[in-house]
Structure formats: structure tokens, C-alpha cells
Design a protein around this motif. Structure first.
Motif, PDB file in Angstrom:
ATOM      1  N   LYS A 176      33.430  38.960  46.245  1.00 40.01           N
ATOM      2  CA  LYS A 176      33.009  40.356  46.321  1.00 40.01           C
ATOM      3  C   LYS A 176      34.185  41.325  46.459  1.00 40.01           C
ATOM      4  O   LYS A 176      33.986  42.508  46.678  1.00 40.01           O
ATOM      5  CB  LYS A 176      32.007  40.535  47.462  1.00 40.01           C
ATOM      6  N   SER A 177      35.402  40.817  46.284  1.00 36.54           N
ATOM      7  CA  SER A 177      36.560  41.710  46.204  1.00 36.54           C
ATOM      8  C   SER A 177      36.509  42.538  44.928  1.00 36.54           C
ATOM      9  O   SER A 177      37.122  43.605  44.849  1.00 36.54           O
ATOM     10  CB  SER A 177      37.868  40.916  46.217  1.00 36.54           C
ATOM     11  N   PHE A 178      35.779  42.036  43.913  1.00 33.16           N
ATOM     12  CA  PHE A 178      35.747  42.742  42.636  1.00 33.16           C
ATOM     13  C   PHE A 178      34.352  42.859  42.031  1.00 33.16           C
ATOM     14  O   PHE A 178      34.208  43.281  40.884  1.00 33.16           O
ATOM     15  CB  PHE A 178      36.691  42.084  41.623  1.00 33.16           C
ATOM     16  N   ALA A 188      28.070  45.332  39.274  1.00 32.19           N
ATOM     17  CA  ALA A 188      29.303  46.104  39.140  1.00 32.19           C
ATOM     18  C   ALA A 188      30.468  45.121  39.160  1.00 32.19           C
ATOM     19  O   ALA A 188      30.508  44.213  39.999  1.00 32.19           O
ATOM     20  CB  ALA A 188      29.431  47.114  40.276  1.00 32.19           C
ATOM     21  N   ILE A 189      31.400  45.308  38.263  1.00 30.62           N
ATOM     22  CA  ILE A 189      32.488  44.335  38.115  1.00 30.62           C
ATOM     23  C   ILE A 189      33.800  45.050  37.807  1.00 30.62           C
ATOM     24  O   ILE A 189      33.807  46.055  37.087  1.00 30.62           O
ATOM     25  CB  ILE A 189      32.151  43.308  37.002  1.00 30.62           C
ATOM     26  N   GLY A 190      34.887  44.562  38.356  1.00 32.82           N
ATOM     27  CA  GLY A 190      36.203  45.126  38.077  1.00 32.82           C
ATOM     28  C   GLY A 190      36.722  44.707  36.710  1.00 32.82           C
ATOM     29  O   GLY A 190      36.027  44.032  35.942  1.00 32.82           O
ATOM     30  N   SER A 191      37.952  45.078  36.420  1.00 26.74           N
ATOM     31  CA  SER A 191      38.504  44.860  35.083  1.00 26.74           C
ATOM     32  C   SER A 191      39.656  43.870  35.031  1.00 26.74           C
ATOM     33  O   SER A 191      40.245  43.670  33.967  1.00 26.74           O
ATOM     34  CB  SER A 191      38.972  46.199  34.487  1.00 26.74           C
ATOM     35  N   GLU A 193      41.625  40.184  35.046  1.00 28.03           N
ATOM     36  CA  GLU A 193      41.302  38.937  34.362  1.00 28.03           C
ATOM     37  C   GLU A 193      40.411  38.057  35.225  1.00 28.03           C
ATOM     38  O   GLU A 193      39.502  37.386  34.726  1.00 28.03           O
ATOM     39  CB  GLU A 193      42.583  38.197  33.977  1.00 28.03           C
ATOM     40  N   ALA A 194      40.673  38.047  36.543  1.00 22.91           N
ATOM     41  CA  ALA A 194      39.842  37.254  37.451  1.00 22.91           C
ATOM     42  C   ALA A 194      38.401  37.747  37.430  1.00 22.91           C
ATOM     43  O   ALA A 194      37.451  36.943  37.412  1.00 22.91           O
ATOM     44  CB  ALA A 194      40.397  37.314  38.868  1.00 22.91           C
ATOM     45  N   ALA A 195      38.216  39.072  37.432  1.00 23.64           N
ATOM     46  CA  ALA A 195      36.868  39.642  37.411  1.00 23.64           C
ATOM     47  C   ALA A 195      36.172  39.337  36.085  1.00 23.64           C
ATOM     48  O   ALA A 195      34.994  38.962  36.061  1.00 23.64           O
ATOM     49  CB  ALA A 195      36.941  41.147  37.646  1.00 23.64           C
ATOM     50  N   LYS A 196      36.895  39.492  34.978  1.00 22.86           N
ATOM     51  CA  LYS A 196      36.303  39.218  33.665  1.00 22.86           C
ATOM     52  C   LYS A 196      35.883  37.753  33.544  1.00 22.86           C
ATOM     53  O   LYS A 196      34.813  37.444  33.009  1.00 22.86           O
ATOM     54  CB  LYS A 196      37.310  39.565  32.562  1.00 22.86           C
ATOM     55  N   LYS A 197      36.721  36.872  34.048  1.00 25.92           N
ATOM     56  CA  LYS A 197      36.399  35.447  33.991  1.00 25.92           C
ATOM     57  C   LYS A 197      35.186  35.136  34.863  1.00 25.92           C
ATOM     58  O   LYS A 197      34.311  34.344  34.478  1.00 25.92           O
ATOM     59  CB  LYS A 197      37.594  34.614  34.441  1.00 25.92           C
ATOM     60  N   ALA A 198      35.104  35.778  36.032  1.00 31.31           N
ATOM     61  CA  ALA A 198      33.980  35.545  36.938  1.00 31.31           C
ATOM     62  C   ALA A 198      32.661  35.984  36.312  1.00 31.31           C
ATOM     63  O   ALA A 198      31.661  35.255  36.387  1.00 31.31           O
ATOM     64  CB  ALA A 198      34.217  36.272  38.255  1.00 31.31           C
ATOM     65  N   ILE A 199      32.634  37.162  35.687  1.00 31.92           N
ATOM     66  CA  ILE A 199      31.373  37.638  35.109  1.00 31.92           C
ATOM     67  C   ILE A 199      30.971  36.779  33.920  1.00 31.92           C
ATOM     68  O   ILE A 199      29.774  36.518  33.701  1.00 31.92           O
ATOM     69  CB  ILE A 199      31.454  39.141  34.739  1.00 31.92           C
ATOM     70  N   ARG A 200      31.939  36.289  33.155  1.00 21.91           N
ATOM     71  CA  ARG A 200      31.603  35.384  32.052  1.00 21.91           C
ATOM     72  C   ARG A 200      30.982  34.097  32.581  1.00 21.91           C
ATOM     73  O   ARG A 200      30.010  33.584  32.017  1.00 21.91           O
ATOM     74  CB  ARG A 200      32.853  35.066  31.216  1.00 21.91           C
ATOM     75  N   VAL A 215      34.165  48.756  36.019  1.00 15.29           N
ATOM     76  CA  VAL A 215      35.019  49.818  36.550  1.00 15.29           C
ATOM     77  C   VAL A 215      36.478  49.400  36.400  1.00 15.29           C
ATOM     78  O   VAL A 215      36.801  48.208  36.434  1.00 15.29           O
ATOM     79  CB  VAL A 215      34.695  50.113  38.033  1.00 15.29           C
ATOM     80  N   PRO A 216      37.387  50.351  36.203  1.00 10.27           N
ATOM     81  CA  PRO A 216      38.795  49.998  35.982  1.00 10.27           C
ATOM     82  C   PRO A 216      39.462  49.317  37.167  1.00 10.27           C
ATOM     83  O   PRO A 216      40.334  48.468  36.994  1.00 10.27           O
ATOM     84  CB  PRO A 216      39.452  51.358  35.697  1.00 10.27           C
ATOM     85  N   ASP A 217      39.051  49.688  38.392  1.00  7.15           N
ATOM     86  CA  ASP A 217      39.702  49.179  39.596  1.00  7.15           C
ATOM     87  C   ASP A 217      38.831  48.124  40.268  1.00  7.15           C
ATOM     88  O   ASP A 217      37.672  48.385  40.596  1.00  7.15           O
ATOM     89  CB  ASP A 217      39.967  50.330  40.579  1.00  7.15           C
ATOM     90  N   ASP A 218      39.400  46.940  40.497  1.00  2.39           N
ATOM     91  CA  ASP A 218      38.624  45.861  41.105  1.00  2.39           C
ATOM     92  C   ASP A 218      37.948  46.253  42.422  1.00  2.39           C
ATOM     93  O   ASP A 218      36.757  45.976  42.609  1.00  2.39           O
ATOM     94  CB  ASP A 218      39.513  44.634  41.332  1.00  2.39           C
ATOM     95  N   PRO A 219      38.656  46.894  43.377  1.00  2.03           N
ATOM     96  CA  PRO A 219      37.995  47.224  44.646  1.00  2.03           C
ATOM     97  C   PRO A 219      36.786  48.134  44.480  1.00  2.03           C
ATOM     98  O   PRO A 219      35.852  48.074  45.292  1.00  2.03           O
ATOM     99  CB  PRO A 219      39.104  47.917  45.454  1.00  2.03           C
TER     100      PRO A 219
END
Length: 286
Positions: A176-178, A188-191, A193-200, A215-219
Motif C-alpha cells: 500500500k505504499s503505492f 489507485a496505483i502509482g507509476s 515500475e514496481a507499481a506497474k508490475k504489481a497491478i499487472r 497517478v504519477p507519484d507512488d505515495p
């Protein structure tokens, strides 16, 4: 589904007052290079006051404040301690052994609210509440520095009516950091690589289709969604002063009352908006 019907409905919030020792505590990950950015204690107190005021006045919640513990600066991050769904609270195994005292305080409040309290007792399990995302339909549990597969199994054992899927989380982040829920079917998801991989990975593991709000910023991907009954729903999100470039995506949610909230000071310790409170839906006794 029972979880979906009550998703976002809350009556109570548990928070912990800001200890003065917050201003002297190093970053939560304990592994940052160089000196961590110091906490502005006066600002932290102001932000806490605004946050609890929003919980009471704008969301209509009964706020239960735990006393500040000077020996436990991270006690403000109460979401680490408990995973709550419905009338069940799963007490986690926090990364700081000293937080057992805080656990006792939170457990007492939960029992007074007549919640069903379950504790992680397996010595091989690690579990942090900030790694657990409940969508109203299922759980996603981040496998991170703070949470292992046995901890995820404890979530599955406790909340047997829901599917539980695990998501790898790199570095010292929590799931939930991102990311967070920005509505019953919106993540809601950050941008990063870690966030993109998680949502995939989430999309691959679920049978349900979720909309995504990127959103552009992970937090800024960490929000707090709350249903306000007949008055609609609200979304607490990080303030424009903190993340100006992440404000525009939230305008795509016209049916929600958007409430910007700052938490820059607890964020220096690894905190997020959701980590600052435990939200509970306490059904009235009949």
C-alpha cells in the motif's frame, strides 16, 4: 457479497497521538543511506489535528485516540498492527518487538467494540497490515520485507470467505505504499515500475475487472475511500502541496467528495494516509 455490501462503511477510527520522539526517529526501513530527513514535529502535530478533524467532522466517525508513547515513535502507524474486515480483526506481527505494548492497547479497544480478535501466533509468520489490500471482494497481500507467505496464509486462514492472492513487493516498500482502493471497483496505483508490475499481477490473479486510476507519484496512490451513507462517498488523498502533479487524475472521480490531506511528516517514517488510522464498521447492538 457481504464484504462488498459493507465496503467503505465505517463508524469508528482508531488513531494514535503524535509522540515528541517522532522527531528523533530514523526512517522505518532502517536502511536508508545517509541521514534520513528529520521530522518537523510541530508540523506533524498540525497534520494529525487536521486528519483527526476530518475523520470526525467530514466523515462522521467516532475517533478513539490512543495515548502517545514516547518510547514507540512508530506507534502512529496503526495500520501496521491490524487487518480489519467486517467484525474480525487480525492482529499482525509487527517488525518492532517493542510494539507489543501498542498491540495490547489496540486489542483492548477492539474487544471493547466487541470485535472478533485473532492473533498471528506462528513464529515463522511475518505480517504487516500495510501490505494487505482488501478490495471489498478479495485480499491482495504484498510479499515484502515486512510480510512473508506464511503471513499471507494467516490472512487466508482468518478471512476464509475471501480469496487471497500474493503480490511481490520489492525493496523496503509495502504493497500500500503505492496503491489503495479509490472506490468499490477502482484501484489507485502509482507509476513506478514496481507499481506497474504489481497491478499487472493483480489483474492476472483476479477474476474481477477493476478500473485503475494511475497517478504519477507512488505515495499519492495511497488513498482512503469512505462511504458517507445517503450523502455519497469521500476520498481522502494526498494534498496538492505534496504532490501537485497527482491531483488531476482524481478529478476523474466526479461522484466522490475529494478531501486533500497532508501527511508529509509521518511519510518520512514510511507512513501513508491509510497507515494513520484503523477504520472499523461497528454494527449497533440490537
Amino acid at each position: 457479497m457481504a464484504g462488498l455490501s459493507s465496503f467503505g462503511k465505517y463508524t469508528h477510527a482508531i488513531v494514535c497521538c503524535i509522540p515528541d520522539s517522532l522527531g528523533t526517529r530514523p526512517a522505518k526501513d532502517g536502511a536508508s543511506e545517509g541521514q534520513p530527513e528529520p521530522v518537523d514535529l510541530a508540523k506533524a502535530h498540525r497534520q494529525y489535528g487536521v486528519y483527526t478533524g476530518i475523520l470526525r467532522q467530514k466523515l462522521g466517525l467516532q475517533v478513539i485516540e490512543l495515548a502517545a508513547d514516547e518510547g514507540l515513535p512508530h506507534s502512529v502507524l496503526v495500520e501496521d498492527i491490524t487487518v480489519i474486515q467486517g467484525d474480525t480483526a487480525l492482529i499482525t506481527r509487527p517488525w518492532e518487538p517493542a510494539r507489543r505494548g501498542e498491540i495490547s492497547s489496540i486489542k483492548k479497544v477492539l474487544e471493547e467494540l466487541k470485535m472478533r480478535v485473532v492473533e498471528v501466533t506462528d513464529d515463522g509468520a511475518t505480517l504487516d497490515g500495510s501490505d494487505v489490500l482488501f478490495t471489498g471482494r478479495e485480499f491482495f497481500v504484498g510479499i515484502s520485507r515486512w510480510t512473508n507467505h506464511r503471513g499471507a496464509e494467516m490472512v487466508a486462514d482468518t478471512f476464509r470467505d475471501f480469496a487471497v492472492s500474493t503480490i511481490p513487493v520489492p525493496g523496503s516498500c509495502h504493497l500500500k505504499s503505492f496503491c489503495s482502493m479509490a472506490g468499490p471497483d477502482t484501484i489507485a496505483i502509482g507509476s513506478s515500475e514496481a507499481a506497474k508490475k504489481a497491478i499487472r499481477t493483480m489483474e492476472q490473479l483476479t477474476d474481477h475487472h477493476y478500473d485503475t486510476l494511475t497517478v504519477p507519484d507512488d505515495p499519492a496512490g495511497n488513498c482512503v475511500y469512505v462511504r458517507l451513507g445517503p450523502k455519497g462517498s469521500a476520498l481522502l488523498h494526498r494534498s496538492p502541496e505534496e504532490f501537485p502533479s497527482s491531483q488531476q487524475p482524481f478529478q476523474k472521480l466526479p461522484d466522490l467528495t475529494l478531501i486533500p490531506v497532508a501527511c508529509s511528516e509521518v511519510a518520512k517514517l514510511g507512513g501513508t494516509l491509510s497507515s494513520c488510522s484503523l477504520l472499523i464498521n461497528k454494527k449497533l447492538d440490537r
